[in-house]
Design a protein around this motif. Structure first.
Motif, PDB file in Angstrom:
ATOM      1  N   LEU A 134       0.936  -1.316  -0.020  1.00 49.46           N
ATOM      2  CA  LEU A 134       0.041  -0.005  -0.070  1.00 49.46           C
ATOM      3  C   LEU A 134       0.920   1.329   0.021  1.00 49.46           C
ATOM      4  CD1 LEU A 134      -2.507  -0.819   2.541  1.00 49.46           C
ATOM      5  CD2 LEU A 134      -3.031  -1.046   0.193  1.00 49.46           C
ATOM      6  N   GLU A 135       0.471   2.210  -0.667  1.00 53.30           N
ATOM      7  CA  GLU A 135       1.353   3.466  -1.040  1.00 53.30           C
ATOM      8  C   GLU A 135       0.331   4.736  -0.616  1.00 53.30           C
ATOM      9  OE1 GLU A 135       4.602   3.871  -0.983  1.00 53.30           O
ATOM     10  OE2 GLU A 135       5.317   2.105  -1.750  1.00 53.30           O
ATOM     11  N   ILE A 136       0.388   5.537   0.199  1.00 58.04           N
ATOM     12  CA  ILE A 136      -0.144   6.610   0.314  1.00 58.04           C
ATOM     13  C   ILE A 136       0.407   7.884  -0.590  1.00 58.04           C
ATOM     14  CG2 ILE A 136      -1.187   8.551   1.880  1.00 58.04           C
ATOM     15  CD1 ILE A 136      -0.961   6.398   4.072  1.00 58.04           C
ATOM     16  N   LEU A 137      -0.359   8.323  -1.671  1.00 61.25           N
ATOM     17  CA  LEU A 137       0.239   9.094  -2.741  1.00 61.25           C
ATOM     18  C   LEU A 137      -0.400  10.304  -2.584  1.00 61.25           C
ATOM     19  CD1 LEU A 137       0.620   6.264  -5.494  1.00 61.25           C
ATOM     20  CD2 LEU A 137       2.397   7.249  -3.910  1.00 61.25           C
ATOM     21  N   PRO A 138       0.112  11.493  -3.271  1.00 62.24           N
ATOM     22  CA  PRO A 138      -0.623  12.719  -3.600  1.00 62.24           C
ATOM     23  C   PRO A 138      -1.489  12.219  -4.541  1.00 62.24           C
ATOM     24  CG  PRO A 138       1.674  13.035  -3.436  1.00 62.24           C
ATOM     25  CD  PRO A 138       1.568  11.598  -3.403  1.00 62.24           C
ATOM     26  N   ARG A 139      -2.800  12.857  -4.636  1.00 60.10           N
ATOM     27  CA  ARG A 139      -3.879  12.651  -5.305  1.00 60.10           C
ATOM     28  C   ARG A 139      -3.604  12.301  -6.760  1.00 60.10           C
ATOM     29  NH1 ARG A 139      -9.045  11.824  -5.135  1.00 60.10           N
ATOM     30  NH2 ARG A 139      -9.158  12.242  -3.039  1.00 60.10           N
ATOM     31  N   ARG A 140      -2.941  13.349  -7.447  1.00 61.05           N
ATOM     32  CA  ARG A 140      -2.537  13.366  -8.732  1.00 61.05           C
ATOM     33  C   ARG A 140      -1.733  12.204  -9.263  1.00 61.05           C
ATOM     34  NH1 ARG A 140      -0.448  18.448 -12.223  1.00 61.05           N
ATOM     35  NH2 ARG A 140      -0.404  17.485 -14.403  1.00 61.05           N
ATOM     36  N   GLY A 194      -9.489  13.515   0.369  1.00 56.53           N
ATOM     37  CA  GLY A 194      -8.485  14.694   0.726  1.00 56.53           C
ATOM     38  C   GLY A 194      -7.297  14.803  -0.504  1.00 56.53           C
ATOM     39  N   GLU A 195      -6.315  15.439  -0.142  1.00 57.64           N
ATOM     40  CA  GLU A 195      -5.137  15.579  -1.032  1.00 57.64           C
ATOM     41  C   GLU A 195      -4.315  14.428  -1.461  1.00 57.64           C
ATOM     42  OE1 GLU A 195      -2.625  18.440   0.685  1.00 57.64           O
ATOM     43  OE2 GLU A 195      -4.142  20.014   0.614  1.00 57.64           O
ATOM     44  N   THR A 196      -4.806  13.281  -0.482  1.00 58.26           N
ATOM     45  CA  THR A 196      -3.890  11.873  -0.882  1.00 58.26           C
ATOM     46  C   THR A 196      -4.995  10.823  -1.113  1.00 58.26           C
ATOM     47  OG1 THR A 196      -3.625  11.421   1.323  1.00 58.26           O
ATOM     48  CG2 THR A 196      -1.797  12.561   0.460  1.00 58.26           C
ATOM     49  N   ILE A 197      -4.357   9.732  -1.734  1.00 58.90           N
ATOM     50  CA  ILE A 197      -5.294   8.420  -1.955  1.00 58.90           C
ATOM     51  C   ILE A 197      -4.476   7.360  -1.662  1.00 58.90           C
ATOM     52  CG2 ILE A 197      -7.084   9.497  -3.458  1.00 58.90           C
ATOM     53  CD1 ILE A 197      -5.428   8.123  -5.836  1.00 58.90           C
ATOM     54  N   THR A 198      -4.801   6.175  -1.302  1.00 56.73           N
ATOM     55  CA  THR A 198      -4.173   5.027  -0.954  1.00 56.73           C
ATOM     56  C   THR A 198      -4.412   4.164  -1.996  1.00 56.73           C
ATOM     57  OG1 THR A 198      -4.335   5.560   1.430  1.00 56.73           O
ATOM     58  CG2 THR A 198      -3.591   3.218   0.753  1.00 56.73           C
ATOM     59  N   VAL A 199      -3.163   3.749  -2.695  1.00 53.73           N
ATOM     60  CA  VAL A 199      -3.154   2.840  -3.966  1.00 53.73           C
ATOM     61  C   VAL A 199      -2.447   1.550  -3.279  1.00 53.73           C
ATOM     62  CG1 VAL A 199      -2.322   2.496  -6.166  1.00 53.73           C
ATOM     63  CG2 VAL A 199      -3.188   4.658  -5.407  1.00 53.73           C
ATOM     64  N   ARG A 200      -3.081   0.383  -3.806  1.00 48.43           N
ATOM     65  CA  ARG A 200      -2.427  -1.061  -3.648  1.00 48.43           C
ATOM     66  C   ARG A 200      -1.840  -1.359  -4.931  1.00 48.43           C
ATOM     67  NH1 ARG A 200      -6.618  -3.295  -1.812  1.00 48.43           N
ATOM     68  NH2 ARG A 200      -5.810  -3.618   0.580  1.00 48.43           N
TER      69      ARG A 200
END
Length: 206
Positions: free
Chosen positions: A36-42, A65-71
Motif C-alpha cells: 500500500l502506498e499513500i500518494l498525492p492524489r495526482r 483529501g489531498e492523498t489517496i491510498t493505492v495498492r
C-alpha cells in the motif's frame, strides 16, 4: 529499531530480511510483494490510469483529501523490494541506505531526535504516508523500546543497582526488599506487578 518495527509490522512482514520496506534499487536480490502506498492524489490517479494486468494497481482508500491510498500488486515496479540473504546483510543494507541518501536522518537518530529523524526521511522521500502519523507511530515505538524489558536476571540486577539495592549476595532478598517498600506482594518473585513497580521507580529517578 522503531522504524523497522513500523515498516515490517513488528517483524511479521520482514520478507527476505528486508528490515524497513526498502525498495529494490541496485541489490542483486529482490522480490515482489503487494504493498500500500499513500500518494498525492495526482500521482495516485496517474498510477491507477497506467495499471495493467501484468503490473496491476488498484484504489485501496479515498477519503476525498489531498492523498489517496493505492495498492500495488505483484509484478508492479512499485512492489519490487530489496531482498537479503541473512539478518546481517539486511542490517547492513538498511544502515548503508541511511548512511547514504538519508545521512541527515542517521545523524538525527544518533542525537536521539525522533522528530528530526522522521522529518529527514520524509524530505528525501523514504515514505509516502502523512508525516505526522508516521512520527506518532515511530515515537510510540521508540518509547516502548526504551522501557526496560526486565526479562533477564542481568537486566533486573542493573535496575536494582540504579535503585541502590545491588550488588548483594541474595538476589531474592533484594527482590523482597524492593517489594516491601513498593507495595508489591512480597514473595521474592519478579512477576508483572513487580516489573511495573520497577519501571515506575526507574522512571522517577532524576
Amino acid at each position: 529499531m522503531a522504524q523497522s518495527a513500523l515498516e515490517t509490522q513488528r517483524g511479521s512482514k520482514c520478507i527476505n530480511w528486508n528490515l524497513a520496506g526498502i525498495k529494490h534499487t541496485t541489490e542483486a536480490l529482490y522480490t515482489f510483494s503487494s504493498t500500500l502506498e499513500i500518494l498525492p492524489r495526482r500521482a495516485g490517479e496517474t498510477a491507477l490510469a497506467k495499471s495493467t494486468p501484468s503490473a496491476p494497481c488498484e484504489l485501496a482508500e479515498d477519503q476525498g483529501g489531498e492523498t489517496i491510498t493505492v495498492r500495488f500488486g505483484p509484478n508492479h515496479p512499485a512492489a519490487c523490494f530489496a531482498a537479503y540473504g541473512s539478518l546481517e546483510e539486511g542490517v547492513h543494507g538498511f544502515l548503508s541506505l541511511l548512511g547514504g541518501r538519508y545521512a541527515s536522518a542517521l545523524a538525527a537518530a544518533r542525537d536521539g531526535d525522533v522528530a528530526a529523524y522522521v522529518r529527514a526521511l520524509k524530505i528525501h522521500g523514504y515514505f509516502t504516508a502523512d508525516e505526522g502519523d508516521y512520527l506518532r507511530n515511530v515515537a510510540a515505538l521508540v518509547d516502548e523500546y526504551r522501557a526496560p524489558c526486565l526479562a533477564t536476571r542481568w537486566e533486573l540486577a542493573s535496575a536494582f543497582a540504579r535503585l541502590g539495592l545491588w550488588p548483594a549476595d541474595d538476589f531474592s532478598l533484594v527482590v523482597r526488599r524492593f517489594q516491601s517498600t513498593h507495595r508489591c506482594r512480597v514473595d521474592g518473585i519478579v512477576g508483572p506487578e513487580t516489573r511495573r513497580a520497577i519501571r515506575a521507580a526507574l522512571a522517577a529517578l532524576p
